[in-house]
Motif scaffolding. Structure first.
Motif, mmCIF file in Angstrom:
data_model
loop_
_atom_site.group_PDB
_atom_site.id
_atom_site.type_symbol
_atom_site.label_atom_id
_atom_site.label_comp_id
_atom_site.label_asym_id
_atom_site.label_seq_id
_atom_site.Cartn_x
_atom_site.Cartn_y
_atom_site.Cartn_z
ATOM 1 N N GLY A 1 2.978 2.501 -16.308
ATOM 2 C CA GLY A 1 3.028 3.963 -16.184
ATOM 3 C C GLY A 1 2.158 4.539 -15.085
ATOM 4 O O GLY A 1 2.231 5.739 -14.780
ATOM 5 N N ASP A 2 1.331 3.699 -14.453
ATOM 6 C CA ASP A 2 0.359 4.242 -13.487
ATOM 7 C C ASP A 2 1.017 4.725 -12.198
ATOM 8 O O ASP A 2 1.960 4.117 -11.692
ATOM 9 C CB ASP A 2 -0.683 3.161 -13.137
ATOM 10 N N ARG A 3 0.480 5.841 -11.695
ATOM 11 C CA ARG A 3 0.835 6.321 -10.350
ATOM 12 C C ARG A 3 -0.422 6.149 -9.501
ATOM 13 O O ARG A 3 -1.440 6.815 -9.720
ATOM 14 C CB ARG A 3 1.299 7.783 -10.393
ATOM 15 N N VAL A 4 -0.323 5.225 -8.551
ATOM 16 C CA VAL A 4 -1.516 4.721 -7.868
ATOM 17 C C VAL A 4 -1.622 5.331 -6.469
ATOM 18 O O VAL A 4 -0.645 5.398 -5.725
ATOM 19 C CB VAL A 4 -1.441 3.173 -7.764
ATOM 20 N N LEU A 5 -2.849 5.777 -6.155
ATOM 21 C CA LEU A 5 -3.158 6.220 -4.791
ATOM 22 C C LEU A 5 -3.986 5.122 -4.127
ATOM 23 O O LEU A 5 -5.077 4.791 -4.611
ATOM 24 C CB LEU A 5 -3.943 7.538 -4.831
ATOM 25 N N LEU A 6 -3.478 4.542 -3.039
ATOM 26 C CA LEU A 6 -4.222 3.528 -2.285
ATOM 27 C C LEU A 6 -5.099 4.229 -1.266
ATOM 28 O O LEU A 6 -4.626 5.129 -0.550
ATOM 29 C CB LEU A 6 -3.262 2.579 -1.551
ATOM 30 N N ILE A 7 -6.356 3.829 -1.186
ATOM 31 C CA ILE A 7 -7.284 4.402 -0.200
ATOM 32 C C ILE A 7 -7.898 3.256 0.592
ATOM 33 O O ILE A 7 -8.291 2.240 0.025
ATOM 34 C CB ILE A 7 -8.430 5.189 -0.907
ATOM 35 N N ASP A 8 -7.993 3.410 1.921
ATOM 36 C CA ASP A 8 -8.735 2.413 2.703
ATOM 37 C C ASP A 8 -9.434 3.083 3.869
ATOM 38 O O ASP A 8 -9.064 4.188 4.277
ATOM 39 C CB ASP A 8 -7.813 1.284 3.179
ATOM 40 N N ASP A 9 -10.445 2.399 4.389
ATOM 41 C CA ASP A 9 -11.235 2.976 5.481
ATOM 42 C C ASP A 9 -10.480 2.943 6.797
ATOM 43 O O ASP A 9 -10.468 3.919 7.528
ATOM 44 C CB ASP A 9 -12.601 2.281 5.596
ATOM 45 N N PHE A 10 -9.834 1.808 7.102
ATOM 46 C CA PHE A 10 -9.107 1.673 8.368
ATOM 47 C C PHE A 10 -7.668 1.268 8.106
ATOM 48 O O PHE A 10 -7.385 0.533 7.160
ATOM 49 C CB PHE A 10 -9.743 0.588 9.247
ATOM 50 N N LEU A 11 -6.770 1.729 8.957
ATOM 51 C CA LEU A 11 -5.399 1.207 8.969
ATOM 52 C C LEU A 11 -5.129 0.689 10.376
ATOM 53 O O LEU A 11 -5.235 1.443 11.355
ATOM 54 C CB LEU A 11 -4.396 2.308 8.604
ATOM 55 N N ALA A 12 -4.806 -0.593 10.448
ATOM 56 C CA ALA A 12 -4.499 -1.207 11.737
ATOM 57 C C ALA A 12 -3.068 -1.737 11.678
ATOM 58 O O ALA A 12 -2.118 -1.059 12.065
ATOM 59 C CB ALA A 12 -5.508 -2.308 12.039
ATOM 60 N N ASN A 13 -2.920 -2.939 11.137
ATOM 61 C CA ASN A 13 -1.576 -3.529 11.021
ATOM 62 C C ASN A 13 -0.927 -3.293 9.661
ATOM 63 O O ASN A 13 0.228 -3.631 9.460
ATOM 64 C CB ASN A 13 -1.661 -5.026 11.310
ATOM 65 N N GLY A 14 -1.685 -2.768 8.752
ATOM 66 C CA GLY A 14 -1.123 -2.424 7.444
ATOM 67 C C GLY A 14 -1.167 -3.545 6.428
ATOM 68 O O GLY A 14 -0.678 -3.392 5.306
ATOM 69 N N GLU A 15 -1.759 -4.674 6.802
ATOM 70 C CA GLU A 15 -1.735 -5.831 5.899
ATOM 71 C C GLU A 15 -2.453 -5.540 4.585
ATOM 72 O O GLU A 15 -1.969 -5.905 3.515
ATOM 73 C CB GLU A 15 -2.367 -7.043 6.592
ATOM 74 N N ALA B 1 -0.360 -2.562 -2.212
ATOM 75 C CA ALA B 1 0.894 -2.021 -2.753
ATOM 76 C C ALA B 1 1.627 -3.088 -3.566
ATOM 77 O O ALA B 1 2.145 -2.815 -4.652
ATOM 78 C CB ALA B 1 1.777 -1.506 -1.612
ATOM 79 N N ARG B 2 1.636 -4.328 -3.063
ATOM 80 C CA ARG B 2 2.314 -5.414 -3.801
ATOM 81 C C ARG B 2 1.629 -5.656 -5.137
ATOM 82 O O ARG B 2 2.291 -5.885 -6.145
ATOM 83 C CB ARG B 2 2.332 -6.709 -2.964
ATOM 84 N N ILE B 3 0.303 -5.577 -5.144
ATOM 85 C CA ILE B 3 -0.436 -5.771 -6.402
ATOM 86 C C ILE B 3 -0.064 -4.675 -7.402
ATOM 87 O O ILE B 3 0.235 -4.949 -8.569
ATOM 88 C CB ILE B 3 -1.960 -5.797 -6.130
ATOM 89 N N ALA B 4 -0.073 -3.411 -6.938
ATOM 90 C CA ALA B 4 0.265 -2.307 -7.845
ATOM 91 C C ALA B 4 1.691 -2.467 -8.370
ATOM 92 O O ALA B 4 1.963 -2.284 -9.571
ATOM 93 C CB ALA B 4 0.102 -0.968 -7.112
ATOM 94 N N GLU B 5 2.613 -2.839 -7.481
ATOM 95 C CA GLU B 5 4.021 -2.943 -7.867
ATOM 96 C C GLU B 5 4.279 -4.144 -8.783
ATOM 97 O O GLU B 5 5.131 -4.077 -9.670
ATOM 98 C CB GLU B 5 4.893 -2.965 -6.606
ATOM 99 N N LYS B 6 3.509 -5.229 -8.588
ATOM 100 C CA LYS B 6 3.607 -6.382 -9.493
ATOM 101 C C LYS B 6 3.249 -5.972 -10.921
ATOM 102 O O LYS B 6 3.775 -6.530 -11.883
ATOM 103 C CB LYS B 6 2.611 -7.466 -9.073
ATOM 104 N N ALA B 7 2.317 -5.010 -11.020
ATOM 105 C CA ALA B 7 1.898 -4.531 -12.349
ATOM 106 C C ALA B 7 2.912 -3.555 -12.927
ATOM 107 O O ALA B 7 2.742 -3.068 -14.045
ATOM 108 C CB ALA B 7 0.530 -3.865 -12.253
ATOM 109 N N GLY B 8 3.940 -3.222 -12.145
ATOM 110 C CA GLY B 8 4.947 -2.257 -12.596
ATOM 111 C C GLY B 8 4.548 -0.823 -12.316
ATOM 112 O O GLY B 8 5.257 0.112 -12.689
ATOM 113 N N LEU C 1 -4.210 -2.103 -14.427
ATOM 114 C CA LEU C 1 -3.014 -1.454 -13.872
ATOM 115 C C LEU C 1 -1.859 -1.632 -14.861
ATOM 116 O O LEU C 1 -1.616 -2.744 -15.344
ATOM 117 C CB LEU C 1 -2.632 -2.081 -12.527
ATOM 118 N N SER C 2 -1.134 -0.542 -15.120
ATOM 119 C CA SER C 2 -0.049 -0.580 -16.114
ATOM 120 C C SER C 2 1.220 0.025 -15.516
ATOM 121 O O SER C 2 1.146 0.786 -14.547
ATOM 122 C CB SER C 2 -0.433 0.245 -17.345
#
Ligand code: G4P
Length: 199
Positions: free
Chosen positions: A117-131, A137-144, A114-115
């Motif tokens: 300049g990246d524009r990241v699309l997060l994909i997951d099977d289920f969304l419940a509480n969003g954790e 998202a925090r991981i992607a943003e930590k990478a800038g 992850l760099s």
């Protein structure tokens, strides 16, 4: 997405009012034709976002995410829940608490994938509480990198994750939003209930 909703109605098993079992096509056995259609749908919805990477979390996010990445022509990265023998240094790591499973896990992604300049699309099977989504998202943003969107296969819209992600400013697309699992049946959020005639 009618194909997915019909599959949920035909094969989903409602376990209490909080949990939907979909292990015949998503969480254990995987329907590859359905996954490809899901990938096409996410790719179409996020076509204008300039996505450079798809990011998910092992294990059940991988099938829909890899099909999405294939359609967008970008790599898929999956965050790992356990540190592997070869995944040791230079990690971006976040704690993710699961209310459904009542356990905390550490999820990690190697910094080299992850760099800024990246524009990241997060994909997951289920969304419940969003954790899980917030952890990714925090991981992607930590990478800038920038989180350009979040694609969810099945959203339990009666739980707070979707609202929290929207409030945090993320674009969320759910293919099968569920309003309720009451009375042992699935009611989708975006489909009006059939009208019953007064007797
Ligand atoms: P959250 O990330 O939105 O807060 O959800 P939560 O922690 O509650 O979910 C934790 C795990 O439980 C995730 O799987 C998620 O996919 C799964 N999950 C949550 N609600 C349901 C449900 O109603 N039905 C099913 N089948 N799964 C649900 P995980 O721990 O990442 O496991 P994996 O299957 O991806 O390996």
């Amino acid at each position: 997405m009618e194909l997915l909703k019909n599959k949920v109605l035909q094969e989903g098993i409602v376990l209490g009012e909080q949990v939907l079992k979909v292990d015949s096509f998503l969480n254990h056995q995987v329907d590859p034709v359905l996954m490809m259609e899901i990938g096409k749908e996410f790719a179409a919805r996020f076509a204008g976002e300039g996505i450079t990477k798809v990011l998910t979390i092992e294990s059940s996010g991988i099938a829909p995410a890899v099909m999405t990445a294939l359609q967008l022509g970008v790599p898929l990265i999956f965050a790992r829940k356990r540190k592997s023998l070869t995944l040791r240094d230079d990690l971006l790591t976040e704690k993710v608490y699961s209310f459904t499973k009542q356990e905390e896990s550490e999820v990690s992604v190697s910094k080299k994938f992850l760099s800024p300049g990246d524009r990241v699309l997060l994909i997951d099977d289920f969304l419940a509480n969003g954790e899980a989504a917030f952890g990714l998202a925090r991981i992607a943003e930590k990478a800038g990198a920038t989180v350009a969107g979040i694609g969810i296969v099945i959203e339990k819209a009666f739980q707070p994750g979707g609202r929290k992600l929207l409030d945090a400013g993320y674009r969320v697309e759910s293919l099968a939003p569920i309003a309720s699992l009451a009375d042992g049946r699935v009611t989708f959020a975006d489909k009006p209930e059939p009208q019953t005639n007064p007797v």
